[in-house]
Design a protein around this motif. Structure first.
Motif, PDB file in Angstrom:
ATOM      1  N   LYS A 133      16.400   0.134 -24.436  1.00 55.45           N
ATOM      2  CA  LYS A 133      15.553   1.182 -23.422  1.00 55.45           C
ATOM      3  C   LYS A 133      15.032   0.495 -22.311  1.00 55.45           C
ATOM      4  N   VAL A 134      15.722   0.998 -21.087  1.00 54.19           N
ATOM      5  CA  VAL A 134      15.302   0.346 -20.081  1.00 54.19           C
ATOM      6  C   VAL A 134      14.159   1.309 -19.180  1.00 54.19           C
ATOM      7  N   LYS A 135      12.830   0.824 -19.111  1.00 58.30           N
ATOM      8  CA  LYS A 135      11.844   1.616 -18.323  1.00 58.30           C
ATOM      9  C   LYS A 135      12.199   1.513 -16.768  1.00 58.30           C
ATOM     10  N   LEU A 136      12.483   2.482 -16.141  1.00 65.36           N
ATOM     11  CA  LEU A 136      12.665   2.379 -14.652  1.00 65.36           C
ATOM     12  C   LEU A 136      11.423   2.060 -13.787  1.00 65.36           C
ATOM     13  N   ILE A 137      11.514   1.703 -12.826  1.00 67.06           N
ATOM     14  CA  ILE A 137      10.343   1.393 -12.061  1.00 67.06           C
ATOM     15  C   ILE A 137       9.835   2.501 -11.231  1.00 67.06           C
ATOM     16  N   THR A 138      10.427   3.739 -11.513  1.00 68.79           N
ATOM     17  CA  THR A 138       9.839   5.011 -11.193  1.00 68.79           C
ATOM     18  C   THR A 138       9.081   5.567 -12.375  1.00 68.79           C
ATOM     19  N   ASP A 139       9.204   4.963 -13.351  1.00 66.12           N
ATOM     20  CA  ASP A 139       8.399   5.711 -14.562  1.00 66.12           C
ATOM     21  C   ASP A 139       6.986   5.580 -14.423  1.00 66.12           C
ATOM     22  N   PRO A 140       6.427   6.658 -14.642  1.00 66.66           N
ATOM     23  CA  PRO A 140       4.641   6.409 -14.396  1.00 66.66           C
ATOM     24  C   PRO A 140       3.997   5.507 -15.259  1.00 66.66           C
ATOM     25  N   THR A 141       4.754   4.978 -16.323  1.00 65.70           N
ATOM     26  CA  THR A 141       4.155   3.958 -17.141  1.00 65.70           C
ATOM     27  C   THR A 141       4.579   2.557 -16.685  1.00 65.70           C
ATOM     28  N   CYS A 142       5.251   2.374 -15.817  1.00 74.37           N
ATOM     29  CA  CYS A 142       5.919   1.140 -15.535  1.00 74.37           C
ATOM     30  C   CYS A 142       5.003   0.538 -14.318  1.00 74.37           C
ATOM     31  N   LYS A 143       4.413  -0.604 -14.619  1.00 71.79           N
ATOM     32  CA  LYS A 143       3.591  -1.191 -13.666  1.00 71.79           C
ATOM     33  C   LYS A 143       4.123  -2.694 -13.250  1.00 71.79           C
ATOM     34  N   ILE A 144       4.507  -3.011 -12.261  1.00 72.95           N
ATOM     35  CA  ILE A 144       4.651  -4.523 -12.011  1.00 72.95           C
ATOM     36  C   ILE A 144       4.114  -4.842 -10.895  1.00 72.95           C
ATOM     37  N   PRO A 145       3.746  -6.053 -10.805  1.00 73.58           N
ATOM     38  CA  PRO A 145       3.058  -6.970  -9.711  1.00 73.58           C
ATOM     39  C   PRO A 145       4.263  -7.179  -8.609  1.00 73.58           C
ATOM     40  N   VAL A 146       3.597  -6.763  -7.327  1.00 70.75           N
ATOM     41  CA  VAL A 146       4.773  -6.695  -6.231  1.00 70.75           C
ATOM     42  C   VAL A 146       4.007  -7.444  -5.008  1.00 70.75           C
ATOM     43  N   LYS A 147       5.002  -7.793  -4.225  1.00 69.55           N
ATOM     44  CA  LYS A 147       4.382  -8.189  -2.808  1.00 69.55           C
ATOM     45  C   LYS A 147       5.152  -7.714  -1.632  1.00 69.55           C
ATOM     46  N   ILE A 148       4.346  -7.160  -0.602  1.00 75.29           N
ATOM     47  CA  ILE A 148       4.848  -6.637   0.664  1.00 75.29           C
ATOM     48  C   ILE A 148       5.420  -7.586   1.530  1.00 75.29           C
ATOM     49  N   GLU A 149       6.595  -7.464   1.840  1.00 73.67           N
ATOM     50  CA  GLU A 149       7.172  -8.366   2.959  1.00 73.67           C
ATOM     51  C   GLU A 149       6.175  -8.736   4.052  1.00 73.67           C
ATOM     52  N   LYS A 150       6.205 -10.182   4.316  1.00 75.80           N
ATOM     53  CA  LYS A 150       5.172 -10.564   5.475  1.00 75.80           C
ATOM     54  C   LYS A 150       3.689 -10.471   5.080  1.00 75.80           C
ATOM     55  N   LEU A 151       3.396  -9.871   4.019  1.00 79.47           N
ATOM     56  CA  LEU A 151       1.996 -10.115   3.729  1.00 79.47           C
ATOM     57  C   LEU A 151       1.904 -10.868   2.473  1.00 79.47           C
ATOM     58  N   ASN A 152       0.796 -11.594   2.509  1.00 80.74           N
ATOM     59  CA  ASN A 152       0.613 -12.434   1.440  1.00 80.74           C
ATOM     60  C   ASN A 152      -0.254 -12.006   0.340  1.00 80.74           C
ATOM     61  N   ILE A 153       0.008 -10.839  -0.005  1.00 80.40           N
ATOM     62  CA  ILE A 153      -0.983 -10.225  -1.260  1.00 80.40           C
ATOM     63  C   ILE A 153       0.023  -9.452  -2.269  1.00 80.40           C
ATOM     64  N   GLU A 154      -0.484  -9.820  -3.343  1.00 77.12           N
ATOM     65  CA  GLU A 154       0.192  -9.097  -4.390  1.00 77.12           C
ATOM     66  C   GLU A 154      -0.771  -7.874  -4.986  1.00 77.12           C
ATOM     67  N   ARG A 155       0.149  -6.799  -5.356  1.00 77.87           N
ATOM     68  CA  ARG A 155      -0.545  -5.522  -5.938  1.00 77.87           C
ATOM     69  C   ARG A 155       0.322  -5.167  -6.955  1.00 77.87           C
ATOM     70  N   LEU A 156      -0.188  -4.153  -7.741  1.00 76.15           N
ATOM     71  CA  LEU A 156       0.510  -3.613  -8.717  1.00 76.15           C
ATOM     72  C   LEU A 156       1.511  -2.369  -8.198  1.00 76.15           C
ATOM     73  N   MET A 157       2.640  -2.095  -8.484  1.00 71.11           N
ATOM     74  CA  MET A 157       3.242  -0.947  -8.078  1.00 71.11           C
ATOM     75  C   MET A 157       3.603  -0.023  -9.506  1.00 71.11           C
ATOM     76  N   GLN A 158       3.372   1.092  -9.265  1.00 74.88           N
ATOM     77  CA  GLN A 158       3.669   2.068 -10.331  1.00 74.88           C
ATOM     78  C   GLN A 158       4.264   3.422 -10.064  1.00 74.88           C
ATOM     79  N   GLY A 159       5.320   3.512 -11.167  1.00 77.03           N
ATOM     80  CA  GLY A 159       6.117   4.935 -10.768  1.00 77.03           C
ATOM     81  C   GLY A 159       5.172   5.988 -10.637  1.00 77.03           C
ATOM     82  N   THR A 160       6.071   6.925  -9.970  1.00 73.27           N
ATOM     83  CA  THR A 160       5.203   8.358 -10.051  1.00 73.27           C
ATOM     84  C   THR A 160       6.053   9.231 -10.851  1.00 73.27           C
TER      85      THR A 160
END
Lengths: 242, 165
Positions: A133-160
């Motif tokens: 089973k693949v939990k998609l990145i748009t699933d509300p329970t899916c949280k993955i650490p991400v980085k925004i282009e050109k910014l040197n910060i890591e944040r959690l991205m969560q599906g809606t």
């Protein structure tokens, strides 16, 4: 209702295993019916695919430059080299998850990243011997650490749950713009290089805390039109290495 | 009840629900009819209550098999299917307009009950709540009566009357 989730998950995967053929035929027909005019789809998907590839290469290039600058002379490996990609067909899909026709016997385990068209689309959440089973990145329970282009910060991205994801806790002092690329952060043992997961679709001030951005991210890949995916296996079993 | 036919029908409906019904989704919220809900109402208004209890729980189980969480649909379909069958014994649901209303209300109630049970199970609930609560039952209610005819043919029902008090 009171049964363990591992058991119920296995039951669902068994159903998908038994009826995989009619389910795949039904999904194939469904996709064929929904496909718009040929030229538009082919060019658009190819365009998105190449854009994602370009974004990945750019980020890898930037990182390589950074490494060369800091650690000149030290060799390091490129991109996904040495990593096994297990190609899988999608048996069933919903807005939040896919069931694919590869499982533990193919080297899949929970937490592995799933990609398509050069972009990350989800994470393996449950595995049986022949299905996963693949939990998609748009699933509300899916949280993955991400980085925004050109910014040197890591944040959690969560599906809606609405075909998008959100990034919170980014202060408004950071310059975030529409179409900026979002990368999944490296995760030892699962992802060796940052890979694109989406692009900023909307960036507005958080209603509850105006000092923070409320960033809406749209996936880099059109999740509705997918027929197959690839799972990143960094530590494949011995049989796969042959 | 012709149980072998029932089993085949539920299997077909389950497979169609998860794969082929995407063809008729509407709007960007992917609103789709719930074939299993339509079958639930069909059986509740055409069969005896004892048979409906088994059919309802079976349909709920099928809905759980293709859903995100196991359990809530089995309970909500089972309870509300039974309730509708009992209600049908005192109040006939024969007119198409009544069937439309019945599908909508049962769809709404099953969605709410499933939502609460999922919440109690500490599992993540569907993010598109309005779609699940209102639009999906509404779409099912519109499509439902058209599907009753082929289902009645498959189940070999010929003007069956349910005993009422």
């Amino acid at each position: 209702m009171f049964a363990p989730k591992s058991l119920t998950g296995r039951l669902q995967l068994t159903f998908a295993h038994i009826f995989s053929r009619p389910l795949r035929i039904g999904r194939g027909i469904s996709l064929a019916m929904r496909t718009p005019s040929r030229t538009e789809v082919v060019s658009r998907r190819e365009h998105d695919k190449l854009q994602n590839h370009l974004a990945n290469i750019n980020e890898q290039l930037r990182q390589e430059h950074e490494k060369i600058r800091k650690l000149s002379g030290l060799r390091s490996r490129l991109g996904l080299k040495g990593v096994y990609l297990v190609i899988a067909d999608i048996i069933t899909s919903s807005t939040e998850e896919f069931i694919i026709n590869r499982g533990r016997n193919d080297g899949l385990t929970e937490g592995q990243f799933v990609i398509s068209d050069n972009g990350i689309i989800g994470i393996i959440s449950e595995v049986s011997d022949y299905r996963a089973k693949v939990k998609l990145i748009t699933d509300p329970t899916c949280k993955i650490p991400v980085k925004i282009e050109k910014l040197n910060i890591e944040r959690l991205m969560q599906g809606t749950g609405n075909n998008t994801s959100r990034i919170l806790q980014v202060q408004v002092k950071h310059n975030v713009q529409k179409n900026q690329v979002i990368y999944a952060c490296k995760k030892p043992g699962f992802l060796d290089v940052p890979m694109i997961v989406g692009r900023v679709a909307e960036c507005k001030r958080d209603k509850e805390n105006p000092t923070l951005w409320d960033i809406t991210v749209e996936p880099a890949t059109n999740l509705e039109q997918l027929r197959d995916v690839a799972v990143i296996v960094t530590n494949p079993p011995a049989e796969l290495r042959k | 009840m012709r149980w072998p036919r029932f089993v085949v029908l539920v299997l077909i409906a389950t497979i169609l629900q998860i794969s082929l019904v995407d063809i008729i989704t509407v709007t960007t919220a992917n609103i789709r009819p719930d074939l299993l809900l339509i079958l639930l109402v069909f059986f509740a208004i055409n069969y005896d209550p004892i048979e409906v209890v088994i059919a309802s729980f079976s349909l709920g189980f099928a809905a759980d098999l293709i859903g995100p969480t196991m359990g809530p649909q089995t309970i909500s379909f089972g309870l509300l299917g039974t309730l509708l069958a009992d209600l049908h014994r005192v109040m006939a649901i024969r007119k198409t307009s009544h069937q439309v209303v019945a599908i909508f209300i049962i769809g709404f109630l099953t969605a709410i009950l499933a939502f609460i049970l999922t919440f109690l199970k500490a599992e993540p609930t569907a993010a598109n709540t309005y779609t699940e609560l209102f639009f999906k039952p509404l779409y099912s209610a519109i499509v439902g009566p058209f599907l009753f005819l082929p289902v009645a043919w498959w189940m070999r029902i010929k003007g069956r009357k349910t005993r009422r008090f």
